[in-house]
Design a protein around this motif. Sequence first.
Motif, short mmCIF file in Angstrom:
data_model
loop_
_atom_site.label_atom_id
_atom_site.label_comp_id
_atom_site.label_asym_id
_atom_site.label_seq_id
_atom_site.Cartn_x
_atom_site.Cartn_y
_atom_site.Cartn_z
N UNK A 79 27.38 36.60 45.83
CA UNK A 79 28.61 37.38 45.86
C UNK A 79 29.41 37.18 44.58
N UNK A 80 29.91 38.30 44.04
CA UNK A 80 30.74 38.21 42.84
C UNK A 80 32.06 37.49 43.17
N UNK A 81 32.56 36.62 42.27
CA UNK A 81 33.82 35.90 42.55
C UNK A 81 34.98 36.82 42.91
N UNK A 82 35.08 37.97 42.24
CA UNK A 82 36.18 38.89 42.53
C UNK A 82 36.12 39.39 43.97
N UNK A 83 34.94 39.60 44.47
CA UNK A 83 34.76 40.05 45.86
C UNK A 83 35.25 38.98 46.83
N UNK A 84 34.97 37.73 46.51
CA UNK A 84 35.39 36.62 47.38
C UNK A 84 36.92 36.52 47.39
N UNK A 85 37.50 36.59 46.21
CA UNK A 85 38.96 36.46 46.12
C UNK A 85 39.65 37.64 46.81
N UNK A 86 39.09 38.83 46.68
CA UNK A 86 39.68 39.97 47.36
C UNK A 86 39.60 39.82 48.88
N UNK A 87 38.50 39.29 49.37
CA UNK A 87 38.37 39.04 50.81
C UNK A 87 39.44 38.05 51.27
N UNK A 88 39.65 37.02 50.49
CA UNK A 88 40.71 36.05 50.83
C UNK A 88 42.08 36.72 50.80
N UNK A 89 42.29 37.54 49.79
CA UNK A 89 43.54 38.27 49.63
C UNK A 89 43.86 39.09 50.89
N UNK A 90 42.82 39.67 51.46
CA UNK A 90 43.01 40.54 52.63
C UNK A 90 43.21 39.76 53.92
N UNK A 91 42.73 38.51 53.97
CA UNK A 91 42.65 37.80 55.25
C UNK A 91 43.67 36.68 55.40
N UNK A 92 44.01 35.99 54.32
CA UNK A 92 44.90 34.83 54.49
C UNK A 92 46.28 35.27 54.97
N UNK A 93 46.93 34.38 55.70
CA UNK A 93 48.27 34.67 56.22
C UNK A 93 49.25 34.86 55.07
#
Length: 539
Positions: free
Chosen positions: A360-374
């Motif tokens: 997985x590309x790092x940007x994809x991981x960070x975007x997923x975190x961006x969408x999910x974290x409180x």
Amino acid sequence: MKKTDQTVAELMLDQLSLFGVKRIYGVVGDTIIGLIDALAKQNKIQFIAVKHESTAAFMASAEAKLTGKLGVCTATMGPGAANLLNGLGDAYADKAPVLAITGQAPSDKIGTEFPQYVDQQELMKPFASYSANLASPDATVELLQKAAQTSLGQRAVTHLSIPKDLFTMSASSKPRPLPNIIEGTSIFTENSLEKATAIMKTAKRPMILAGAGATFAIKEVEKLAELWGAGILTSLGGKGLFNEPSPNVLQGIGEGGNPYAAELFKEADVVLLAGTTWWPEGYVPNDARIIQIDRHFGKFEKGIPVELGIAGKSEEVLPLLLESLQGFSKKEDWVLRCQEIKEKWAQQNNQEGSTAGYPVHPSRIIRALDQIVAADAVLALDTGDVTVWTNRNFQQKDQTVLFSGYWRTMGFGLPAAMAAKLVNPEKQVVAVVGDGGLQMTLADLLTATRYELNITVVVLNNGALQMERDKINVMGKKEVGVDLTNPGFVKVAEACGWKGFRAEPETQLEYLLKEAFQTNGPSLVDISTAQAFFPETEG
């Protein structure tokens, strides 16, 4: 010793409790047994036993950064004290108020060839603004008072070494609280800031660079930017201060920031620095007039070509500048340029966050975190590629971001997350770490298990020290030692009592992260991460 007498160690704990200390982080060792005994007999201060002294100091530093209060760590003499140094370096560099208490050789062995003896005042000298060796039980309160006042007043590291025998000696002194110091506001008026206002009124292309020192002036920065027609850029220390939708916020600058803001910043003719001492090399405006607001005048000596320095707090100065600029006619063409850069980067950021593929590309991981974290989560970042990718692609809301700012040490993420959870048990806490950084504190997964800390560690697992590999390649040098020999992180986590998750090619990242966040206990998410070259890497 009379039954009513306290030991030095007991007196120290009562005194630290009066300072508001709730926890002491450390590793049990021979010369601090007297302190450990006293800790075991009371319940005002919790002893957090970690696996390595550097973790203890990292946790004390992270707690101090989060709360602004005194963080405390402890270790035995010699190797224990030496192991604290990395975490104390982090506190020193980021101006976190931390007190280190170390055991020392018995009083009659100081200066001899006693095993593990070292002059700890010399050892701590590079980092500690105050370091003393307790020579008499009668000096206990006075030394603790001086250490705490120095740490809290100067945002500094302090250190006390206590000979092993003194911990159990009788102490007749009584603890006393720190004096109630009323911190007066600096004397600023619109007239006294006339020169700053005059410079700002010349601006056709204004820019604000904000950092952690602007924490209590967010609304004022935004109002000033709107009135002045300025873009707002943030240093890494300013990450998380401004909501991404805020109309003038262009995100970060430098490695990991908005890549389009660099050229825009170079065009600025007046720059206001609010609460930051960091200056992005290579992005410096050519002929800009620079005003810096900072509480500590000595911070004006970091190579920034400042025309006017204002020694004060951003929250004191900015409202007056805002008042003085009423009626200023901002330049709409510059405002439009800033908006174009904001929108251009937002579009690219969204595209990067949608990058497909496995690993997985790092940007994809960070975007997923961006969408999910409180929205009010605490993110604890390790140092390395995870730092710059998070800075680049995470679109902050009201999250708190913990990181090793100037010291930039690997291994900070996990300890910082554990400290954050102890300080804010009601908040979601997520450590974003690289595989290299996690391995530096891997044993302390067991610390989270021991204290039942409900945190999530997200591992960007690319099998390499990727930031160093990128830099080596940019410099055209040969590489060796950058490939990592990684364990099965999920298996290690499960062996430590954690719930482990691994992202597979078909895994929906957001769903996996949600599952990890909902785990009742510590959880680890291992994500096979692409060895992506970071776009702004410099040699």
